[in-house]
Design a protein around this motif. Structure first.
Motif, PDB file in Angstrom:
ATOM      1  N   PRO A 159       2.462  15.370   3.396  1.00 54.03           N
ATOM      2  CA  PRO A 159       3.153  14.436   4.286  1.00 54.03           C
ATOM      3  C   PRO A 159       2.356  14.085   5.545  1.00 54.03           C
ATOM      4  CG  PRO A 159       4.220  16.575   4.313  1.00 54.03           C
ATOM      5  CD  PRO A 159       3.174  16.622   3.252  1.00 54.03           C
ATOM      6  N   MET A 160       1.474  14.968   5.985  1.00 51.33           N
ATOM      7  CA  MET A 160       0.705  14.704   7.197  1.00 51.33           C
ATOM      8  C   MET A 160      -0.652  14.075   6.901  1.00 51.33           C
ATOM      9  SD  MET A 160       2.911  15.587   9.297  1.00 51.33           S
ATOM     10  CE  MET A 160       2.109  15.588  10.877  1.00 51.33           C
ATOM     11  N   THR A 161      -1.116  14.161   5.669  1.00 51.72           N
ATOM     12  CA  THR A 161      -2.403  13.578   5.308  1.00 51.72           C
ATOM     13  C   THR A 161      -2.218  12.656   4.115  1.00 51.72           C
ATOM     14  OG1 THR A 161      -2.888  15.437   3.865  1.00 51.72           O
ATOM     15  CG2 THR A 161      -3.727  15.577   6.112  1.00 51.72           C
ATOM     16  N   GLN A 162      -2.195  11.376   4.372  1.00 51.77           N
ATOM     17  CA  GLN A 162      -2.070  10.386   3.317  1.00 51.77           C
ATOM     18  C   GLN A 162      -3.205   9.379   3.462  1.00 51.77           C
ATOM     19  OE1 GLN A 162       1.803   8.669   3.080  1.00 51.77           O
ATOM     20  NE2 GLN A 162       2.802  10.623   2.850  1.00 51.77           N
ATOM     21  N   PRO A 163      -4.397   9.721   2.962  1.00 49.91           N
ATOM     22  CA  PRO A 163      -5.554   8.851   3.170  1.00 49.91           C
ATOM     23  C   PRO A 163      -5.442   7.487   2.488  1.00 49.91           C
ATOM     24  CG  PRO A 163      -6.089  10.608   1.641  1.00 49.91           C
ATOM     25  CD  PRO A 163      -4.728  10.912   2.188  1.00 49.91           C
ATOM     26  N   PHE A 164      -4.562   7.348   1.510  1.00 50.56           N
ATOM     27  CA  PHE A 164      -4.453   6.087   0.791  1.00 50.56           C
ATOM     28  C   PHE A 164      -3.233   5.270   1.207  1.00 50.56           C
ATOM     29  CE2 PHE A 164      -6.794   9.062  -1.853  1.00 50.56           C
ATOM     30  CZ  PHE A 164      -7.979   8.353  -2.009  1.00 50.56           C
ATOM     31  N   ALA A 165      -2.547   5.683   2.248  1.00 51.52           N
ATOM     32  CA  ALA A 165      -1.360   4.977   2.731  1.00 51.52           C
ATOM     33  C   ALA A 165      -1.613   3.496   3.009  1.00 51.52           C
ATOM     34  CB  ALA A 165      -0.782   5.677   3.958  1.00 51.52           C
ATOM     35  N   PRO A 166      -2.749   3.105   3.604  1.00 52.02           N
ATOM     36  CA  PRO A 166      -2.972   1.670   3.849  1.00 52.02           C
ATOM     37  C   PRO A 166      -3.054   0.827   2.572  1.00 52.02           C
ATOM     38  CG  PRO A 166      -4.458   2.980   5.192  1.00 52.02           C
ATOM     39  CD  PRO A 166      -3.790   3.925   4.231  1.00 52.02           C
ATOM     40  N   ARG A 197       4.571  18.221 -10.247  1.00 54.37           N
ATOM     41  CA  ARG A 197       4.872  18.216  -8.808  1.00 54.37           C
ATOM     42  C   ARG A 197       4.095  17.129  -8.088  1.00 54.37           C
ATOM     43  NH1 ARG A 197       3.695  23.447  -9.774  1.00 54.37           N
ATOM     44  NH2 ARG A 197       1.761  23.264  -8.586  1.00 54.37           N
ATOM     45  N   GLY A 198       2.884  16.859  -8.547  1.00 57.86           N
ATOM     46  CA  GLY A 198       2.028  15.872  -7.894  1.00 57.86           C
ATOM     47  C   GLY A 198       2.546  14.455  -7.970  1.00 57.86           C
ATOM     48  N   LEU A 199       3.421  14.160  -8.923  1.00 53.45           N
ATOM     49  CA  LEU A 199       3.937  12.803  -9.051  1.00 53.45           C
ATOM     50  C   LEU A 199       4.893  12.431  -7.929  1.00 53.45           C
ATOM     51  CD1 LEU A 199       4.382  12.558 -12.904  1.00 53.45           C
ATOM     52  CD2 LEU A 199       2.608  11.551 -11.479  1.00 53.45           C
ATOM     53  N   ASN A 200       5.256  13.380  -7.102  1.00 56.83           N
ATOM     54  CA  ASN A 200       6.101  13.071  -5.959  1.00 56.83           C
ATOM     55  C   ASN A 200       5.303  12.580  -4.762  1.00 56.83           C
ATOM     56  OD1 ASN A 200       8.515  13.720  -7.252  1.00 56.83           O
ATOM     57  ND2 ASN A 200       8.226  15.885  -6.828  1.00 56.83           N
ATOM     58  N   GLU A 201       3.973  12.618  -4.843  1.00 57.76           N
ATOM     59  CA  GLU A 201       3.137  12.135  -3.756  1.00 57.76           C
ATOM     60  C   GLU A 201       3.199  10.610  -3.714  1.00 57.76           C
ATOM     61  OE1 GLU A 201       0.009  15.824  -4.046  1.00 57.76           O
ATOM     62  OE2 GLU A 201      -0.576  13.866  -4.775  1.00 57.76           O
ATOM     63  N   ALA A 202       3.057  10.059  -2.531  1.00 57.56           N
ATOM     64  CA  ALA A 202       3.265   8.626  -2.310  1.00 57.56           C
ATOM     65  C   ALA A 202       2.380   7.742  -3.190  1.00 57.56           C
ATOM     66  CB  ALA A 202       3.051   8.293  -0.838  1.00 57.56           C
ATOM     67  N   LEU A 203       1.094   8.051  -3.289  1.00 59.10           N
ATOM     68  CA  LEU A 203       0.186   7.198  -4.055  1.00 59.10           C
ATOM     69  C   LEU A 203       0.544   7.198  -5.536  1.00 59.10           C
ATOM     70  CD1 LEU A 203      -2.333   5.405  -4.249  1.00 59.10           C
ATOM     71  CD2 LEU A 203      -3.656   7.502  -4.574  1.00 59.10           C
ATOM     72  N   LEU A 204       0.727   8.358  -6.127  1.00 59.92           N
ATOM     73  CA  LEU A 204       1.031   8.426  -7.564  1.00 59.92           C
ATOM     74  C   LEU A 204       2.410   7.840  -7.865  1.00 59.92           C
ATOM     75  CD1 LEU A 204      -0.479  11.913  -8.420  1.00 59.92           C
ATOM     76  CD2 LEU A 204      -1.513   9.653  -8.635  1.00 59.92           C
ATOM     77  N   ARG A 205       3.350   8.039  -6.963  1.00 61.50           N
ATOM     78  CA  ARG A 205       4.681   7.459  -7.148  1.00 61.50           C
ATOM     79  C   ARG A 205       4.598   5.930  -7.117  1.00 61.50           C
ATOM     80  NH1 ARG A 205       7.205  10.100  -3.378  1.00 61.50           N
ATOM     81  NH2 ARG A 205       6.992   8.470  -1.827  1.00 61.50           N
ATOM     82  N   ARG A 206       3.802   5.386  -6.192  1.00 61.50           N
ATOM     83  CA  ARG A 206       3.654   3.931  -6.081  1.00 61.50           C
ATOM     84  C   ARG A 206       2.964   3.353  -7.319  1.00 61.50           C
ATOM     85  NH1 ARG A 206       5.818  -0.607  -4.911  1.00 61.50           N
ATOM     86  NH2 ARG A 206       4.381  -2.165  -4.113  1.00 61.50           N
ATOM     87  N   LEU A 207       1.969   4.065  -7.838  1.00 63.19           N
ATOM     88  CA  LEU A 207       1.299   3.600  -9.054  1.00 63.19           C
ATOM     89  C   LEU A 207       2.274   3.516 -10.220  1.00 63.19           C
ATOM     90  CD1 LEU A 207      -2.115   5.487  -8.802  1.00 63.19           C
ATOM     91  CD2 LEU A 207      -1.712   3.025  -8.544  1.00 63.19           C
TER      92      LEU A 207
END
Length: 122
Positions: A26-33, A59-69
Motif C-alpha cells: 500500500p505504501m509502494t506502488q511504483p506503477f500507480a501512474p 494473494r498477489g492478485l489483490n495488488e492494484a496493478l494486477l487487479r487493474r490488468l
C-alpha cells in the motif's frame, strides 16, 4: 484494432520481471501512474508485460496493478502453478504443467499453448 495501423507515435514496452519482489504494498506502488492508461494501452502505444512467481499468486492478485490488468481483460499466460493457489484469472485455477506449457487466458477463455525455446547462439 489488432493492426493498430492508425497509431503514429512511439510504442512503449514495459517489461516487469519478478513483480512479487518489486513491492506492490500500500505504501509502494511504483506503477500507480500507469493504472488509468492500461484500458487504452493499445490506442496510445502502451504495452505492459508483468511476470511473477506462482508462489503467493492468489494473494498477489489483490495488488492494484494486477487487479487493474484483470479489470481491463488483459490476456494472461499461466505457466505451471500449484492448484492450492486457487483461482487466478476469473474461473481459471492453477495447475501443474510440463515445462514450456502454459494456459493462455483471454476474455475468460482458455487455450493450452506450447511456448517456444530459443537456443543459445553459437
Amino acid at each position: 484494432m489488432r493492426l493498430c495501423d492508425w497509431w503514429q507515435g512511439p510504442r512503449l514496452f514495459i517489461l516487469v520481471d519478478d513483480y512479487d519482489m518489486v513491492g506492490g504494498g500500500p505504501m509502494t506502488q511504483p506503477f500507480a501512474p500507469l493504472l488509468d492508461h492500461l484500458a487504452l494501452g493499445h490506442e496510445v502505444g502502451l504495452h505492459l508485460v508483468v511476470a511473477r512467481s506462482s508462489a503467493g499468486a492468489g494473494r498477489g492478485l489483490n495488488e492494484a496493478l494486477l487487479r487493474r490488468l484483470q479489470e481491463v481483460n488483459t490476456p494472461g499466460l499461466l505457466m505451471s502453478c500449484p492448484p492450492s493457489e486457487g483461482y487466478l484469472f476469473g474461473s481459471v485455477k492453477g495447475r501443474e504443467l510440463v515445462p514450456g506449457r502454459a494456459v493462455r487466458i483471454a476474455r475468460r477463455k482458455t487455450l493450452q499453448v506450447q511456448t517456444g525455446l530459443v537456443g543459445d547462439a553459437l
